[in-house]
Design a protein around this motif. Structure first.
Motif, PDB file in Angstrom:
ATOM      1  N   LYS A 151      24.311  43.805  49.023  1.00  0.00           N
ATOM      2  CA  LYS A 151      25.581  44.099  48.393  1.00  0.00           C
ATOM      3  C   LYS A 151      26.575  44.215  49.515  1.00  0.00           C
ATOM      4  N   LYS A 190      29.981  43.836  51.259  1.00  0.00           N
ATOM      5  CA  LYS A 190      31.381  43.642  50.921  1.00  0.00           C
ATOM      6  C   LYS A 190      32.187  43.844  52.181  1.00  0.00           C
ATOM      7  N   ASN A 212      25.704  41.058  41.376  1.00  0.00           N
ATOM      8  CA  ASN A 212      26.594  41.970  40.668  1.00  0.00           C
ATOM      9  C   ASN A 212      28.050  41.596  40.934  1.00  0.00           C
ATOM     10  N   GLU A 213      28.291  41.165  42.156  1.00  0.00           N
ATOM     11  CA  GLU A 213      29.599  40.674  42.545  1.00  0.00           C
ATOM     12  C   GLU A 213      29.412  39.607  43.620  1.00  0.00           C
ATOM     13  N   SER A 245      37.395  38.286  45.317  1.00  0.00           N
ATOM     14  CA  SER A 245      36.229  39.006  44.820  1.00  0.00           C
ATOM     15  C   SER A 245      36.062  38.781  43.322  1.00  0.00           C
ATOM     16  N   TYR A 269      33.649  40.020  39.969  1.00  0.00           N
ATOM     17  CA  TYR A 269      32.617  40.882  39.405  1.00  0.00           C
ATOM     18  C   TYR A 269      31.935  40.120  38.275  1.00  0.00           C
ATOM     19  N   CYS A 270      30.633  40.306  38.126  1.00  0.00           N
ATOM     20  CA  CYS A 270      29.821  39.476  37.232  1.00  0.00           C
ATOM     21  C   CYS A 270      30.327  39.398  35.795  1.00  0.00           C
ATOM     22  N   SER A 301      33.558  40.520  34.851  1.00  0.00           N
ATOM     23  CA  SER A 301      35.010  40.724  34.798  1.00  0.00           C
ATOM     24  C   SER A 301      35.699  39.590  34.052  1.00  0.00           C
ATOM     25  N   LEU A 338      38.849  44.253  37.820  1.00  0.00           N
ATOM     26  CA  LEU A 338      37.485  43.725  37.906  1.00  0.00           C
ATOM     27  C   LEU A 338      36.493  44.431  36.984  1.00  0.00           C
ATOM     28  N   GLY A 363      34.118  45.187  33.841  1.00  0.00           N
ATOM     29  CA  GLY A 363      33.314  44.274  33.038  1.00  0.00           C
ATOM     30  C   GLY A 363      33.727  44.302  31.589  1.00  0.00           C
ATOM     31  N   LYS A 374      25.771  50.794  31.798  1.00  0.00           N
ATOM     32  CA  LYS A 374      26.530  49.883  32.665  1.00  0.00           C
ATOM     33  C   LYS A 374      27.105  48.736  31.847  1.00  0.00           C
ATOM     34  N   ARG A 431      27.503  45.582  32.736  1.00  0.00           N
ATOM     35  CA  ARG A 431      26.672  44.382  32.900  1.00  0.00           C
ATOM     36  C   ARG A 431      25.336  44.513  32.181  1.00  0.00           C
TER      37      ARG A 431
END
Length: 566
Positions: free
Chosen positions: A3, A5, A114-115, A124, A126-127, A129, A143, A145, A175, A177
């Motif tokens: 992850k 970033k 996930n991103e 960027s 997000y999966c 978004s 961003l 979801g 969550k 996602r």
């Protein structure tokens, strides 16, 4: 888990076979058509359950401490697969949730993480978004979801509703996602809102919540957990197989790292600072299951004639939060699993009474496993550690500058890989493949790096190099980075000194529970042969008498014959 970033804030149904020829890394054969499925009528309700971040080893490690009708319903009276794995390499929440009901890997779904960072724009992503939609009655952060737009594959639920628009597909999770991806394009997703303690959907699915959702939220069930104590379920001696609380490597944040803990102990009122503290405790799962019950009642799921099947997806998020903070080896994780077992027992008994034990099928799996915390693993004599992504990229850029000239050659970490400054490469008259290969060589000299795969390797048909095919299944040509990195076993990509994670192609991250129950449809016993989580979608499609999702790569699972006549 990669992850990183940086700068972007970086399953025929009656088959008696004991095993399947599919397995991690295997190329699946063509899926049998749905017409070959059992002629038995479909269940009234398919209950699809996901335990976020639950490795199979935890299910078996505490089997002697389980209640008679929680996980044991599957282990003692259902069919369970002892060797079920994901075949993709970047094993994270969004990727796993995208595989389960599509039967397709990220190379097809395009949910690579996930991103990630868009290779073309550097922005960027997000999966789940989608700026075109907002949460209902709740604030929508950038961003956030809100829709399945990024999921480039259909789910079993999508196919079910295509065949029968009256069928209902409801997905619930702590969550976004965890709800949106299993819910697919034609279902309805509800997720926990950390600021308000509510469950909400988005305007992608509806313009306003149905009355049952309004009633649930108006009752403020999350508030009941304010100053509630999470205390161990069993005497201290029962936890001798797990690591005690309060270790230096266990994150001492949120609710602390020692049981018992009091939720919101340092707060004097309920509000946005309190609600997020619910999810990293057993009560996050209890609350999610309460909302799932409300959905069954409010939507009438599993009601009416058997000709109609509904699908309820429930992804319980809390175990993932607990394992991230304290590690799967911890007493806190052990105790959380025991709470979860009791919650499942209560939920199944509710389903038996409400839907009827002969009217529904339950399936349980996980989106990924978990690595042991590196610092604890080292006390056991294992090679383990952490790779700080920021430091890794800084060192890589310095070495590339020394070789090719000044400049920022690596621009972003994205999902499991690295993106490069392609304009700079072109400006210096270099070929991208040359820079990628140079970066690979430099990375392989760094502590904690097992292998690095270049674009040429990812685009090849090489299935012999270890883990290459797994990383290829995680790689989408339009979204993924041209260099994919695999950490050494036991190592994490992490910039923090505490907690644990996942995201590798190793068994501790890929080996997850795959448990089924429903005596009229699913037999009983342990299946030892290797299978893939991607096999669930074609299996469930056959059970529901619908076609297999178009992008599915799995094959029908070898389920023993049902134990009850229809």
């Amino acid at each position: 888990m990669l992850k990183l970033k940086i700068s972007v804030a970086l399953l025929s149904l009656a088959a008696l076979s004991a095993c399947s020829t599919s397995g991690p890394g295997a190329t699946p054969a063509a899926t049998p058509p749905a017409a070959q499925a059992s002629a038995a009528p479909a269940p009234k309700l398919l209950v699809f359950m996901v335990i976020d971040g639950l490795p199979m080893r935890q299910v078996l490690a505490y089997r002697d401490q389980l209640q008679p009708d929680g996980f044991k319903r599957f282990l003692d009276r259902g069919t369970w697969f002892a060797d079920a794995h994901y075949a993709h390499g970047h094993t994270v929440t969004a990727a796993g949730h995208s595989v389960m009901l599509t039967g397709a890997y990220p190379q097809r779904t395009s949910i690579i993480g996930n991103e990630w960072v868009d290779p073309k724009t550097g922005q960027s992503v997000y999966c789940t978004s989608d700026a075109a939609y907002t949460y209902i009655d709740n604030k929508t952060a950038p961003l956030a979801g809100t829709s399945p737009r990024n999921l480039h594959a259909e789910t079993v639920g999508d196919v079910l509703r295509e065949q029968d628009p009256a069928a209902k597909v409801i997905a619930v999770s702590g969550k976004d996602r965890g709800a949106i991806l299993p819910g697919g394009h034609k279902g309805q997703a509800y997720m926990f809102m950390g600021e308000t303690g509510q469950f909400a959907s988005s305007t992608y699915y509806m313009s306003e919540h149905p009355q049952w959702v309004k009633n649930f939220n108006a009752a403020k069930p999350a508030d009941a957990y304010f100053h509630k104590t999470w205390a161990p379920l069993l005497p201290e001696a029962a936890y001798a197989r797990s690591v005690p609380d309060g270790q230096a490597w266990q994150a001492d944040a949120g609710n602390g790292n020692r049981l018992p803990v009091v939720l919101g102990a340092k707060l004097d009122q309920i509000g946005p600072q309190f609600y997020p503290k619910i999810l990293p405790t057993p009560f996050g799962d209890e609350l999610t299951l309460a909302f799932a019950r409300a959905a069954i009642e409010g939507e009438g799921l599993g009601g009416g004639t058997r000709a109609k099947t509904d699908l309820l997806s429930v992804s319980l998020s809390s175990h993932d939060y607990v394992n991230h903070a304290f590690g799967p080896e911890s007493r806190l994780s052990h105790d959380h699993f025991l709470y979860l077992d009791r919650y499942l027992q209560g939920f199944f008994q509710y389903l038996d009474a409400k839907i009827g034990a002969g009217n529904y099928v339950a399936v349980l799996t996980a989106d990924h496993g978990f690595a042991d915390t590196p610092e604890w693993a080292r006390t056991q004599g294992r090679d383990a550690g952490r790779v700080d992504p920021g430091k890794m990229i800084a060192a890589l850029n310095a070495s590339l500058a020394a070789q090719f000239g000044a400049g920022t050659w690596v621009t972003h970490a994205s999902a499991a890989g690295l993106l490069f400054n392609e304009p700079l490469i072109a400006q210096r008259g270099l070929k991208s493949a040359v820079v990628y290969q140079a970066a690979k060589g430099l990375l392989l000299k760094m502590d904690g790096i097992a292998d690095v795969f270049t674009l040429a390797q990812l685009q090849s048909d090489d299935k012999q190099t270890p883990y290459l095919d797994a990383m290829r299944k995680s790689w989408h040509p339009d979204r993924a980075a041209p260099l994919q990195i695999v950490a050494k076993p036991g190592w994490l990509f992490s910039s923090r000194p505490q907690g644990s994670s996942h995201g590798t192609p190793y068994a501790y991250d890929t080996h997850v529970p795959m448990l089924t129950w429903g005596p009229a449809w699913v037999g009983q016993g342990e299946v030892k042969g290797a299978v893939e989580v991607a096999d669930l979608a074609p299996t469930l499609a056959q059970l529901l008498h619908v076609r297999v999702p178009a992008q599915a790569q799995g094959r029908a699972l070898p389920l023993p014959a049902p134990t009850l006549a229809h």
